[in-house]
Design an enzyme around this catalytic site. Structure first.
Site, mmCIF file in Angstrom:
data_model
loop_
_atom_site.group_PDB
_atom_site.id
_atom_site.type_symbol
_atom_site.label_atom_id
_atom_site.label_comp_id
_atom_site.label_asym_id
_atom_site.label_seq_id
_atom_site.Cartn_x
_atom_site.Cartn_y
_atom_site.Cartn_z
ATOM 1 N N ARG A 36 35.887 49.255 33.334
ATOM 2 C CA ARG A 36 37.076 49.364 34.186
ATOM 3 C C ARG A 36 37.434 50.820 34.463
ATOM 4 O O ARG A 36 37.972 51.134 35.530
ATOM 5 C CB ARG A 36 38.259 48.628 33.536
ATOM 6 C CG ARG A 36 38.108 47.122 33.620
ATOM 7 C CD ARG A 36 39.279 46.393 33.034
ATOM 8 N NE ARG A 36 39.200 44.976 33.335
ATOM 9 C CZ ARG A 36 40.024 44.068 32.856
ATOM 10 N NH1 ARG A 36 41.013 44.426 32.056
ATOM 11 N NH2 ARG A 36 39.891 42.797 33.170
ATOM 12 N N LYS A 208 39.164 23.907 31.926
ATOM 13 C CA LYS A 208 40.234 23.012 32.370
ATOM 14 C C LYS A 208 40.343 22.877 33.882
ATOM 15 O O LYS A 208 40.361 23.871 34.602
ATOM 16 C CB LYS A 208 41.576 23.512 31.819
ATOM 17 C CG LYS A 208 41.655 23.476 30.299
ATOM 18 C CD LYS A 208 43.001 23.985 29.841
ATOM 19 C CE LYS A 208 43.152 23.853 28.330
ATOM 20 N NZ LYS A 208 44.460 24.375 27.890
ATOM 21 N N GLY A 358 35.722 36.424 33.428
ATOM 22 C CA GLY A 358 35.097 37.090 32.280
ATOM 23 C C GLY A 358 33.710 36.614 31.920
ATOM 24 O O GLY A 358 32.775 37.404 31.812
ATOM 25 N N GLY A 381 42.151 36.758 36.742
ATOM 26 C CA GLY A 381 43.364 36.068 37.168
ATOM 27 C C GLY A 381 43.731 36.374 38.609
ATOM 28 O O GLY A 381 44.138 35.498 39.374
#
Length: 401
Positions: A36, A208, A358, A381
């Protein structure tokens, strides 16, 4: 609508506030993975090469009490950044006050300064007050007052409304721009979702259905096919009346899965075979099954026929977006499906290939195919929020051209 970019701003002699994403792993005071930090270098170098004074803001981890602060200082990041830039980086161990203001006033053109972890502001006098992560208006106004222009290059936090991104930008109308990394994310994810070259296939994995309902719903109207892998596949199995044994199923989402299946028709591609195990353990007994999964067994990866089926769907694709693993990627014996898909994406030379999240990002890096892909998103996200078709506050706050 087109946004200002760093190249649209006057930089010479200016105090350039920059929101970067230096939320990196640190152990024993040493940065682990510096990807990053490296990703932010092009924008930082552009600013200092054009005579700007780069004042960097980033969060690191979550701070909910005073005891969290010492282990989440950005000092090790300043040291790594200094090595990468091959020049001194001034680290200021506070987030507001005279020490910070004096350090900024002493900067010369081309200097780089890193402010302490912005989330130190979430705890004041032992109280969890969320000034940074709650976008406290006074804090955003104060930080904005420290500079002349603002560059947001932290796509990883663009889905969050923080004082250090939205707060600063809203207090600098007409002077808030996107950095190169942010600009690239907007271009690739935006084009993929809004104007894809077809066929356009989305690959969605993870545990999920609830995490991806919005994404599936949005992409059903846009993608030609949606490949489903990972634990969420078995909620769809249950919705179709296929036995799932002990596999992960969100019982309260079975009706939602039925609705998605009805809406999707043949657009949704589910695994046709699975690697099942007798317990959730890397060393469990395993077998490959098609169709029903017996009681006492749980699916932990897609099977070889599914891998071939998914490759067949992908072989003529022009745009691919991949988010989420095909199995329990952290266990080597159940990582094969994810790795096979990553390897295949690396062979698609005539397609725009975009990876976010990820585990899928880790997979393409482990395979050494990252440089063969068009774009690896830096924000899991944020990319999910984008794929849901929702506005990202961090991007919305950047000034329009």
């Amino acid at each position: 609508m087109a946004k200002l970019t760093v190249e649209d701003l006057p930089l010479e002699g200016k105090k350039v506030l920059m929101r970067v994403d230096f939320n990196v792993p640190i152990k024993d005071g040493v940065v682990g993975d510096d990807n990053r930090i490296v990703a932010a270098l092009p924008t930082i170098k552009y600013v200092i090469d054009h005579g700007g004074r780069a004042i960097l803001f980033s969060h690191l981890g979550r701070i909910k009490k005073e005891e969290d602060k010492p282990g989440l200082s950005l000092r090790p990041v300043a040291e790594r950044l200094s090595n990468l830039l091959n020049k001194p980086v001034t680290f200021v161990p506070v987030t507001e006050g005279k020490q910070l203001e004096d350090a900024i006033d002493n900067m010369k053109n081309g200097d780089v300064l890193l402010v302490q972890n912005t989330r130190y502001e979430d705890v004041k006098d032992g109280e969890y007050v969320k000034r940074e992560s709650g976008n406290d208006p006074e804090l955003g106004k104060y930080w904005a007052s420290l500079g002349d222009v603002f560059v947001n290059d932290a796509f990883g936090t663009a889905h969050r409304k923080h004082a250090s991104n939205v707060g600063i930008a809203t207090n600098m109308p007409g002077k808030a721009a996107a950095g190169y990394l942010m600009e690239k994310e907007i271009k690739f994810l935006g084009d993929a979702v809004d104007n894809p070259e077809r066929p356009f296939v989305a690959i969605l994995g993870g545990a999920k259905v609830s995490d991806k309902i919005g994404v599936i719903d949005n992409l059903l109207d846009k993608a030609d096919k949606i490949i489903i892998g990972g634990g969420m596949a078995y909620t769809f199995y249950a919705a179709k009346g296929i036995k799932v044994g002990n596999s992960l199923v969100e019982k309260d989402k079975i009706d939602v899965a039925k609705q998605i299946l009805d809406k999707a028709g043949d657009k949704l591609v589910l695994p046709i075979d699975n690697v099942v195990a007798d317990k959730f353990n890397n060393d469990a007994d395993t077998k490959v099954v098609e169709g029903d999964i017996d009681d006492g067994w749980m699916a932990l990866d897609i099977g070889p026929k599914s891998v071939e089926e998914f490759k067949n769907v992908l072989k003529d694709v022009k745009t691919v977006v991949w988010n989420g693993p095909m199995g329990v990627f952290e266990m080597p014996n159940f990582a094969k499906g994810t790795l096979e898909i990553g390897k295949f994406l690396g062979t698609l030379t005539d397609a725009t290939t975009i990876v976010g999240g990820g585990d899928s990002t880790a997979a393409v890096k482990e395979l050494g195919v990252a440089d063969k892909l068009t774009h690896i998103s830096t924000g899991g996200g944020a990319s999910l929020t984008y794929l849901e078709g929702n506005e990202l506050p961090g991007i919305a706050a950047i000034s329009d051209k």
